[in-house]
Design an enzyme around this catalytic site. Structure first.
Site, PDB file in Angstrom:
ATOM      1  N   SER A  55       9.745  -0.111 -15.716  1.00 44.65           N
ATOM      2  CA  SER A  55       8.870  -0.636 -14.851  1.00 44.65           C
ATOM      3  C   SER A  55       7.387  -0.491 -15.684  1.00 44.65           C
ATOM      4  CB  SER A  55       8.880   0.248 -13.535  1.00 44.65           C
ATOM      5  OG  SER A  55       8.567   1.560 -13.869  1.00 44.65           O
ATOM      6  N   GLY A 100       4.063  -4.819 -17.194  1.00 45.65           N
ATOM      7  CA  GLY A 100       3.244  -5.739 -17.029  1.00 45.65           C
ATOM      8  C   GLY A 100       3.758  -7.211 -16.165  1.00 45.65           C
ATOM      9  N   LYS A 101       4.506  -6.911 -15.342  1.00 50.06           N
ATOM     10  CA  LYS A 101       4.979  -8.334 -14.709  1.00 50.06           C
ATOM     11  C   LYS A 101       3.693  -8.813 -14.034  1.00 50.06           C
ATOM     12  CE  LYS A 101       8.298  -6.454 -12.056  1.00 50.06           C
ATOM     13  NZ  LYS A 101       8.416  -5.231 -12.212  1.00 50.06           N
ATOM     14  N   GLY A 102       2.987  -7.995 -13.249  1.00 49.34           N
ATOM     15  CA  GLY A 102       2.102  -8.751 -12.529  1.00 49.34           C
ATOM     16  C   GLY A 102       0.846  -9.097 -13.346  1.00 49.34           C
ATOM     17  N   ASP A 160      18.041  -2.109 -10.107  1.00 47.42           N
ATOM     18  CA  ASP A 160      17.397  -1.264  -8.772  1.00 47.42           C
ATOM     19  C   ASP A 160      18.379  -1.897  -7.708  1.00 47.42           C
ATOM     20  OD1 ASP A 160      15.627  -0.108 -10.491  1.00 47.42           O
ATOM     21  OD2 ASP A 160      14.270  -1.425  -9.643  1.00 47.42           O
ATOM     22  N   LYS A 192      17.282 -12.831 -32.794  1.00 45.26           N
ATOM     23  CA  LYS A 192      18.271 -12.075 -32.100  1.00 45.26           C
ATOM     24  C   LYS A 192      18.262 -12.139 -30.537  1.00 45.26           C
ATOM     25  CE  LYS A 192      19.552  -7.656 -34.226  1.00 45.26           C
ATOM     26  NZ  LYS A 192      18.980  -6.240 -34.653  1.00 45.26           N
ATOM     27  N   CYS A 232     -17.808   2.442   0.988  1.00 44.25           N
ATOM     28  CA  CYS A 232     -17.191   2.888   2.361  1.00 44.25           C
ATOM     29  C   CYS A 232     -17.421   4.519   2.625  1.00 44.25           C
ATOM     30  CB  CYS A 232     -15.742   2.553   2.407  1.00 44.25           C
ATOM     31  SG  CYS A 232     -15.043   2.506   3.934  1.00 44.25           S
ATOM     32  N   GLY A 255     -18.332   6.587   0.730  1.00 46.38           N
ATOM     33  CA  GLY A 255     -19.422   6.837   0.005  1.00 46.38           C
ATOM     34  C   GLY A 255     -20.748   6.488   0.720  1.00 46.38           C
ATOM     35  N   HIS A 295     -15.735  -2.650   1.477  1.00 45.75           N
ATOM     36  CA  HIS A 295     -15.311  -2.496  -0.120  1.00 45.75           C
ATOM     37  C   HIS A 295     -15.856  -4.013  -0.863  1.00 45.75           C
ATOM     38  CE1 HIS A 295     -13.099   0.910   0.544  1.00 45.75           C
ATOM     39  NE2 HIS A 295     -12.733   0.576   1.519  1.00 45.75           N
ATOM     40  N   GLU A 322     -15.886  -4.103  -3.900  1.00 44.21           N
ATOM     41  CA  GLU A 322     -15.013  -4.281  -5.139  1.00 44.21           C
ATOM     42  C   GLU A 322     -13.994  -5.352  -4.785  1.00 44.21           C
ATOM     43  OE1 GLU A 322     -15.308  -1.652  -3.241  1.00 44.21           O
ATOM     44  OE2 GLU A 322     -13.284  -0.622  -3.070  1.00 44.21           O
TER      45      GLU A 322
END
Ligand code: GLN
Length: 577
Positions: free
Chosen positions: A17, A20-22, A152, A227, A400, A402, A531, A533
């Site tokens: 895992s 970097g699939k995402g 899995d 290969k 938030c 903060g 948020h 961000e």
């Protein structure tokens, strides 16, 4: 049901895992869309949590809240950032959601007396959801990430659903395996065997990958590609080299070196005549990676246990990215440091030593952020840091929690309400400046924690003449939320009389969404109940982060000016002697 001819690209992970699939899904999405083929991106998380909201971010990474309020995995944040637009509930699925839907249907006699089983019922619910997402306005290709690693137990049903879809419409479905090629230090040679084994594992599900994205330290050479082609039964030009990169935003540019977009489209029998237009994207990547850009130093003050930087950067992913986007837009490079609020707290205790020193260390930063959070741990340290930022006029941005703590700090030290607190920590506070929201009381009493916070996008009105209004350049905004507590309306007037400005409120004026100090008092002291961000994008940085960083750059200049003046004065004194 998706339109005829809709295409599906399933992205699966081999070997291990975290390869970097995402990022692969986000990059493929960007490339296809920029080639003129609208996409929708789907994340499948095989865990049984119904959503990501109940998971600890330092273990699982940040909880990314969609516009709708659905609490999802951090990959969804990357998808939105790469595509530059909002995703919907249909674009996210967990095993928990799928099982819950099937069980609810069963309880409502929805299966007409049949025995309900994983195959076909769970599998078909997965397919139904994939197709619902595919009906997204005008999208022609779905890129679907199946979480976890091949082999899995948890993701087997999702792979089975994908296999069935391929069987039903062979021309429309592709499999991309993102795999890892290790280079053991003792050998110094890149090895393909683990990937071969992973492909064989995938074959045992009845699935053959069409493409392999080969993640590795160095670029994959021709020999290794050959290969993999022979042993994995994949066309050699379908083996895409994906070496380690400094920034995930480079990935689409790298993928395009191997012409991934053109080849995927060709394999899907779609027109690949238009080259992807990545010029705006590469301009951003260049700016974000410019090592010679001046550095601005930002401290994120939070409660960090004994976690490493790696874990922290996952837990606060969107905050870090939002800082980077605004920094790049300003031609700056942000250096982010983690400051443990528990250390400040301990040092400031009556019995502690070095409180002043711990706080003075904050003067070294050009800007301070206290991000979102929950619970008691480290909050007195955060409040001290906020007080220091306010009194020493260091740009401060509270997200938030903060923001809530910024208002508590103001109440304690400016308004003189020494016992000001949040009822999240002190249930019977004498001055509950931050209090539980009315509709939240029942959820808490019933132990209903999952998906019950004030979640997702809400509108807010901005007051004229405030920093917030100047930053957004408009009156009505929409931002994403995730909280149970709010500024207690009973204290708003008193706080305002003491100089705090609530520059953003809910349309009915009841909820305080932004608090700030006037610019004449402080260069940038602002907190948001939402948020921001979550809506910052590489090609559309968030205006509040940009304003905060501008203030941080000004702070840096001011500090240089001060030290130059001090140097000069010291020089004069020395000469006099
Ligand atoms: N703990 C606070 C609340 O629930 C803040 C939440 C947050 O920072 N996301 O209101």
């Amino acid at each position: 049901m998706a339109r005829d001819g809709h295409k599906y690209i399933f992205v699966l992970g081999g070997v291990m895992s975290g390869v970097g699939k995402g990022v692969a899904v986000s990059s493929i999405g960007l490339i296809l869309e920029q080639s003129g083929h609208p996409v929708n991106l789907v994340k499948i998380d095989p865990y049984l949590n119904v959503d990501a909201g109940t998971m600890n971010p330092t273990e699982h990474g940040e909880v990314f809240v969609l516009k709708s309020g659905l609490e999802t995995d951090q990959d969804m944040g990357n998808y939105e950032r790469f595509l530059g637009r909002d995703l919907t509930n249909d674009d996210y699925m967990t095993s928990g959601m799928v099982y819950q839907a099937v069980i609810n249907r069963e309880r409502a006699l929805g299966y007409g007396g049949k025995c309900v089983e994983a195959i076909p019922h769970i599998r078909d619910e997965i397919i139904r959801r994939i197709e619902a997402a595919a009906s997204y306005n005008g999208s022609r290709i779905s890129v679907i990430e199946i979480g976890g690693t091949i082999g899995d137990f948890q993701n087997a049903l999702f792979i089975e659903a994908a296999r069935v879809l391929k069987m039903q419409r062979p021309e429309d479905v592709l499999f991309v395996m993102v795999s890892y090629l290790p280079t053991p230090g003792t050998l110094g040679e890149m090895k393909t065997k683990p990937t071969q084994t992973a492909v064989r594992d995938l074959n045992s599900y009845g699935v053959q990958p069409d493409f392999i994205i080969a993640r590795s330290k160095e670029p994959v050479d021709e020999k290794r590609k050959e290969k993999l082609a022979i042993w994995c039964n994949v066309r050699k030009d379908h083996v895409i080299s994906a070496p380690d990169i400094k920034s995930i935003y480079e990935a689409p540019l790298n993928f395009e070196k191997d012409k991934i977009g053109e080849m995927l489209l060709e394999a899907l029998h779609l027109n690949s005549a238009k080259k992807p237009n990545l010029s705006k994207w590469s301009k951003f990547v260049k700016a974000a990676m410019n090592k010679t850009a001046p550095e601005v130093s930002i401290a994120i003050v939070g409660k960090y246990f004994d976690t490493g930087d790696f874990v922290l950067s996952d837990a606060y992913l969107s905050v870090i990215e939002a800082i980077k986007f605004s920094a790049a837009a300003l031609g700056q490079r942000a250096k982010i440091s983690w400051v443990n609020s528990k250390d400040i707290e301990k040092a400031c205790l009556p019995a502690g030593r070095g409180g002043a020193k711990a706080l003075a260390a904050l003067a070294g930063y050009h800007g301070i952020i206290v991000p979102g959070g929950f619970g008691e741990s480290g909050i007195e340290g955060k409040i001290r840091a906020i007080q220091y930022a306010r009194e020493h006029k260091i740009p401060y941005f509270g997200l938030c929690y903060g923001m809530q703590l910024m208002v508590i700090e103001y109440a304690r030290h400016v308004l003189g309400l020494k016992r000001a607190h949040t009822t999240e920590i002190q249930k019977n506070s004498e001055d509950p400046i931050v209090d539980v929201m009315l509709e939240q009381k029942k959820h808490l009493a019933d132990n209903k924690y999952g998906g019950t916070m004030r979640l997702g996008s809400y509108p807010a009105y901005l007051k004229k003449g405030t920093m917030a209004r100047a930053a957004y350049k408009k009156e009505l905004i929409e931002e994403r939320h995730r909280h149970r507590y709010e500024i207690n309306p009973a204290y708003v007037k008193k706080l305002e009389a003491a100089g705090l400005v609530f520059s953003g409120t809910s349309p009915d004026g009841v909820l305080m969404e932004i608090a700030e100090l006037p610019r004449a008092e402080h260069p940038f002291m602002l907190g948001t109940q939402f948020h921001p961000e979550l809506q910052a994008r590489p090609l559309a940085p968030h205006p509040l982060f940009t304003e905060f960083l501008k203030a941080a750059v000004a702070q840096k200049k001011k500090k240089h000016l001060v030290s130059a003046v001090v140097r000069k004065a010291v020089g004069r004194l020395a000469r006099k002697k």
